[in-house]
Scaffold this motif. Structure first.
Motif, PDB file in Angstrom:
ATOM      1  N   ARG A  47       0.853  -1.189   0.000  1.00 40.44           N
ATOM      2  CA  ARG A  47       0.000   0.000   0.000  1.00 40.44           C
ATOM      3  C   ARG A  47       0.887   1.237   0.000  1.00 40.44           C
ATOM      4  O   ARG A  47       1.776   1.367   0.838  1.00 40.44           O
ATOM      5  N   ASN A  77      -2.297  -2.640  -3.627  1.00 41.14           N
ATOM      6  CA  ASN A  77      -3.438  -1.866  -3.153  1.00 41.14           C
ATOM      7  C   ASN A  77      -3.827  -0.824  -4.197  1.00 41.14           C
ATOM      8  O   ASN A  77      -2.975  -0.100  -4.712  1.00 41.14           O
ATOM      9  N   ASP A  78      -5.083  -0.744  -4.517  1.00 48.24           N
ATOM     10  CA  ASP A  78      -5.704   0.305  -5.337  1.00 48.24           C
ATOM     11  C   ASP A  78      -5.424   0.265  -6.833  1.00 48.24           C
ATOM     12  O   ASP A  78      -6.274   0.662  -7.599  1.00 48.24           O
ATOM     13  N   HIS A  92      -6.064  -5.174  -4.724  1.00 42.71           N
ATOM     14  CA  HIS A  92      -7.110  -4.918  -3.728  1.00 42.71           C
ATOM     15  C   HIS A  92      -7.772  -3.597  -4.088  1.00 42.71           C
ATOM     16  O   HIS A  92      -7.076  -2.610  -4.327  1.00 42.71           O
ATOM     17  N   GLY A  94     -10.810  -0.908  -2.784  1.00 41.58           N
ATOM     18  CA  GLY A  94     -11.719  -0.546  -1.706  1.00 41.58           C
ATOM     19  C   GLY A  94     -12.876   0.276  -2.229  1.00 41.58           C
ATOM     20  O   GLY A  94     -12.989   0.541  -3.430  1.00 41.58           O
ATOM     21  N   GLN A  95     -13.710   0.719  -1.311  1.00 45.69           N
ATOM     22  CA  GLN A  95     -14.925   1.429  -1.700  1.00 45.69           C
ATOM     23  C   GLN A  95     -14.664   2.755  -2.418  1.00 45.69           C
ATOM     24  O   GLN A  95     -15.474   3.187  -3.208  1.00 45.69           O
ATOM     25  N   ASP A  97     -12.024   3.291  -4.468  1.00 41.75           N
ATOM     26  CA  ASP A  97     -11.081   3.022  -5.545  1.00 41.75           C
ATOM     27  C   ASP A  97     -11.814   2.678  -6.833  1.00 41.75           C
ATOM     28  O   ASP A  97     -13.031   2.779  -6.923  1.00 41.75           O
TER      29      ASP A  97
END
Length: 116
Positions: A47, A77-78, A92, A94-95, A97
């Motif tokens: 991340r 991440n992202d 990964h 997230g909400q 991204d």
């Protein structure tokens, strides 16, 4: 599914290597990744919320090198695009991204043999 079968699919330890946290504590990503490898980590997420793409890719290469030859799966991440460029195993999201559908499209367009 038996407990042992589920443990094989998803390890109990899933560290997130957060560049900001490492920097605040004066820790080197290469050393930290080597320590995780020595601990037998099988799933790792990188991340970096503040770094640009070049920095993310440089550190991704360092982590990939540290984990070479191990069974560790690497998750970015992202950034689906950077995960693909780095040769990592997944991304990964997230909400806040890229949507899961868009992340999947990026991965499938750039790695058509990749299974989702």
């Amino acid at each position: 599914m038996s407990e042992s079968a589920s443990q094989q699919r998803f390890p109990r330890l899933y560290p997130i290597v957060d560049e900001g946290v490492l920097a605040r504590h004066g820790l080197d990503v290469r050393h930290f990744a080597a320590e995780l490898r020595a601990a037998g980590v099988q799933l790792l997420q990188y991340r970096n919320k503040a770094g640009g793409p070049q920095e993310v890719l440089r550190n991704a290469a360092v982590i990939l090198e540290a984990m070479a030859g191990s069974d560790c799966r690497l998750i970015m991440n992202d950034r689906a695009d950077l995960a693909v460029l780095a040769g990592w195993d997944g991304v990964h999201v997230g909400q806040g991204d890229l949507s899961p559908e868009d992340a999947k499209a990026v991965v499938l367009r750039t790695m058509p043999t990749h299974r989702m």
